[in-house]
Design a protein around this motif. Sequence first.
Motif, short mmCIF file in Angstrom:
data_model
loop_
_atom_site.label_atom_id
_atom_site.label_comp_id
_atom_site.label_asym_id
_atom_site.label_seq_id
_atom_site.Cartn_x
_atom_site.Cartn_y
_atom_site.Cartn_z
N ALA A 105 0.63 -0.99 -0.03
CA ALA A 105 0.32 -0.10 -0.26
C ALA A 105 1.18 1.43 -0.24
CB ALA A 105 -1.04 0.23 1.08
N PRO A 106 0.29 2.48 -1.15
CA PRO A 106 1.15 3.53 -0.80
C PRO A 106 1.22 4.37 0.74
CG PRO A 106 -0.43 3.48 -2.91
CD PRO A 106 -0.65 2.28 -1.55
N CYS A 107 2.37 4.37 1.28
CA CYS A 107 1.96 5.03 2.38
C CYS A 107 0.76 6.72 2.17
CB CYS A 107 3.13 5.74 3.03
SG CYS A 107 4.72 6.60 1.59
N VAL A 108 0.48 7.10 3.56
CA VAL A 108 0.02 8.45 3.48
C VAL A 108 0.60 8.91 5.19
CG1 VAL A 108 -2.00 7.57 2.53
CG2 VAL A 108 -2.06 7.17 5.04
N VAL A 109 0.20 10.27 4.44
CA VAL A 109 0.66 11.35 6.59
C VAL A 109 -0.65 12.16 6.82
CG1 VAL A 109 2.87 11.46 5.22
CG2 VAL A 109 1.02 13.00 4.28
N THR A 110 -1.23 10.91 6.99
CA THR A 110 -2.78 10.92 8.11
C THR A 110 -2.89 10.58 9.27
OG1 THR A 110 -4.32 10.76 5.65
CG2 THR A 110 -5.39 11.24 7.37
N ILE A 111 -2.60 11.75 10.48
CA ILE A 111 -2.17 11.71 11.47
C ILE A 111 -2.70 10.38 12.46
CG2 ILE A 111 -1.97 12.26 13.71
CD1 ILE A 111 -1.56 14.82 12.39
N ARG A 112 -4.50 9.72 11.68
CA ARG A 112 -5.18 9.18 12.34
C ARG A 112 -5.24 8.19 11.75
NH1 ARG A 112 -8.87 6.91 9.02
NH2 ARG A 112 -9.95 8.89 6.92
N ARG A 113 -4.26 7.91 11.09
CA ARG A 113 -3.88 5.98 10.64
C ARG A 113 -2.47 5.87 10.84
NH1 ARG A 113 -7.22 3.36 8.45
NH2 ARG A 113 -6.18 2.10 7.11
N TYR A 114 -1.80 6.24 12.04
CA TYR A 114 -0.95 5.96 12.96
C TYR A 114 -1.13 5.54 14.39
CZ TYR A 114 2.04 7.18 8.82
OH TYR A 114 2.33 7.02 6.98
N ASP A 115 -0.15 4.25 14.27
CA ASP A 115 -0.50 3.67 15.70
C ASP A 115 0.85 3.63 16.64
OD1 ASP A 115 -1.63 1.37 13.37
OD2 ASP A 115 -3.24 2.33 14.26
N TYR A 116 1.31 3.83 17.32
CA TYR A 116 2.79 4.17 17.40
C TYR A 116 3.80 5.66 16.95
CZ TYR A 116 1.39 -0.77 18.11
OH TYR A 116 0.26 -2.03 17.87
N TRP A 117 3.66 5.91 18.22
CA TRP A 117 4.06 7.42 17.82
C TRP A 117 5.04 7.96 18.91
CZ3 TRP A 117 2.69 11.65 14.83
CH2 TRP A 117 1.24 11.34 13.95
N GLY A 118 6.27 7.97 18.32
CA GLY A 118 7.90 8.96 19.30
C GLY A 118 7.17 10.25 20.18
N GLN A 119 8.63 10.41 20.59
CA GLN A 119 8.22 11.70 22.06
C GLN A 119 8.64 12.97 21.02
OE1 GLN A 119 5.96 10.14 24.77
NE2 GLN A 119 7.12 11.82 25.48
N GLY A 120 9.05 12.68 20.63
CA GLY A 120 9.30 14.06 19.41
C GLY A 120 11.02 14.03 19.60
#
Length: 127
Positions: A105-120
């Motif tokens: 699948a092509p990637c997307v940069v839609t925030i709601r699609r992402y499950d795991y996040w780093g601290q930045g």
Amino acid sequence: QLQLVESGGGLVQPGGSLRLSCAASGFTLDYYAIGWFRQAPGKEREGVSCISSSGGSTNYADSVKGRFTISRDNAKNTVYLQMNSLKPEDTAVYYCAAAQLGARAPCVVTIRRYDYWGQGTQVTVSS
């Protein structure tokens, strides 16, 4: 237990370069698309770039095309964002995130699609 850790941020002069790293622990990135996002003070979080789980598809925000390059090394469980020709408007906290999308699948940069996040990690571009 599932974590993403960003590193490589810092203070750089306009025109300089930085390479950000996103390392996973507790799970493998083999089956995840990875996105980079950023948020400047007083602004909404925005998508910067993404790469599919296979590495065969990438996407970039118009503001960074030609300057930033995303790549992944699944053997090292790490994704990178090479940032060149940095501008003051690139100043932000940069986050990486993982999305469980199909391998082709092509990637997307839609925030709601992402499950795991780093601290930045903070990137500051200033003279």
